[in-house]
Design an enzyme around this catalytic site. Sequence first.
Site, PDB file in Angstrom:
ATOM      1  N   LYS A 260     -16.698  -5.939   6.902  1.00 16.91           N
ATOM      2  CA  LYS A 260     -15.489  -6.741   6.735  1.00 16.91           C
ATOM      3  C   LYS A 260     -14.937  -7.238   8.069  1.00 16.91           C
ATOM      4  O   LYS A 260     -13.979  -7.977   8.096  1.00 16.91           O
ATOM      5  CB  LYS A 260     -14.405  -5.931   6.019  1.00 16.91           C
ATOM      6  CG  LYS A 260     -14.606  -5.814   4.535  1.00 16.91           C
ATOM      7  CD  LYS A 260     -13.360  -5.253   3.897  1.00 16.91           C
ATOM      8  CE  LYS A 260     -13.418  -5.384   2.399  1.00 16.91           C
ATOM      9  NZ  LYS A 260     -12.173  -4.934   1.759  1.00 16.91           N
TER      10      LYS A 260
ATOM     11  N   ARG B 206      -2.321  -5.940  -8.011  1.00 18.85           N
ATOM     12  CA  ARG B 206      -1.192  -6.819  -7.715  1.00 18.85           C
ATOM     13  C   ARG B 206      -1.050  -7.923  -8.743  1.00 18.85           C
ATOM     14  O   ARG B 206       0.045  -8.329  -9.084  1.00 18.85           O
ATOM     15  CB  ARG B 206      -1.370  -7.463  -6.335  1.00 18.85           C
ATOM     16  CG  ARG B 206      -1.360  -6.470  -5.203  1.00 18.85           C
ATOM     17  CD  ARG B 206      -1.839  -7.130  -3.957  1.00 18.85           C
ATOM     18  NE  ARG B 206      -3.220  -7.588  -4.178  1.00 18.85           N
ATOM     19  CZ  ARG B 206      -4.007  -8.044  -3.244  1.00 18.85           C
ATOM     20  NH1 ARG B 206      -3.578  -8.157  -2.025  1.00 18.85           N
ATOM     21  NH2 ARG B 206      -5.229  -8.423  -3.520  1.00 18.85           N
TER      22      ARG B 206
ATOM     23  N   HIS C 147       0.841  -1.201   0.000  1.00 17.26           N
ATOM     24  CA  HIS C 147       0.000   0.000   0.000  1.00 17.26           C
ATOM     25  C   HIS C 147       0.876   1.251   0.000  1.00 17.26           C
ATOM     26  O   HIS C 147       0.609   2.206  -0.743  1.00 17.26           O
ATOM     27  CB  HIS C 147      -0.887   0.063   1.254  1.00 17.26           C
ATOM     28  CG  HIS C 147      -1.941  -0.978   1.331  1.00 17.26           C
ATOM     29  ND1 HIS C 147      -2.078  -1.795   2.431  1.00 17.26           N
ATOM     30  CD2 HIS C 147      -2.932  -1.335   0.476  1.00 17.26           C
ATOM     31  CE1 HIS C 147      -3.106  -2.599   2.255  1.00 17.26           C
ATOM     32  NE2 HIS C 147      -3.643  -2.357   1.066  1.00 17.26           N
TER      33      HIS C 147
END
Length: 162
Positions: free
Chosen positions: A41, A90, A17
């Site tokens: 979450k 990614r 990040h």
Amino acid sequence: MKKGIYPGSFDPITNGHLDVINRARHIFDKVVVAVARNASKQPLFTPEERVELIRENLVGRPNIEVLAFDGLIVDLAKREKAVALIRGLRAVSDFEHEFQMAQMNRHLDETVETIFLMPNEQFFFTSSNLVKQVFKFTDRERHLIPPNVHAALSRKFGHPKS
């Protein structure tokens, strides 16, 4: 001033990040790191803890702001007068989900673009969830996270100081 917003849960922030943030700050005049309060979450860290962990890693970078937010990211972008949302990619497996989100955000507000940035290849496999899963059993993944996050995870999981 061109402003970009890098949204995410950042539970916790990783070196991947931070790499994306550093890449973005060379493209935009200002980068807002927007920490989602998304309680669905079930985050390990509170929004306030996540904001603080991020801020501690961005000291001396005046063109970066960190804040927590609720709601739709395009609404925050409008309030902040941002021209783009920054998303990290990614691997190819990230693309489909990110593409759908970008298309929905464009549908909601066509004035906000989505910019995809790739972290350094040493962080391609890193995710907050993987870091937390590994940390449940060991604290040896120091190269994937900043030192303050390592300390915070050690406290959360009860690892001895090392």
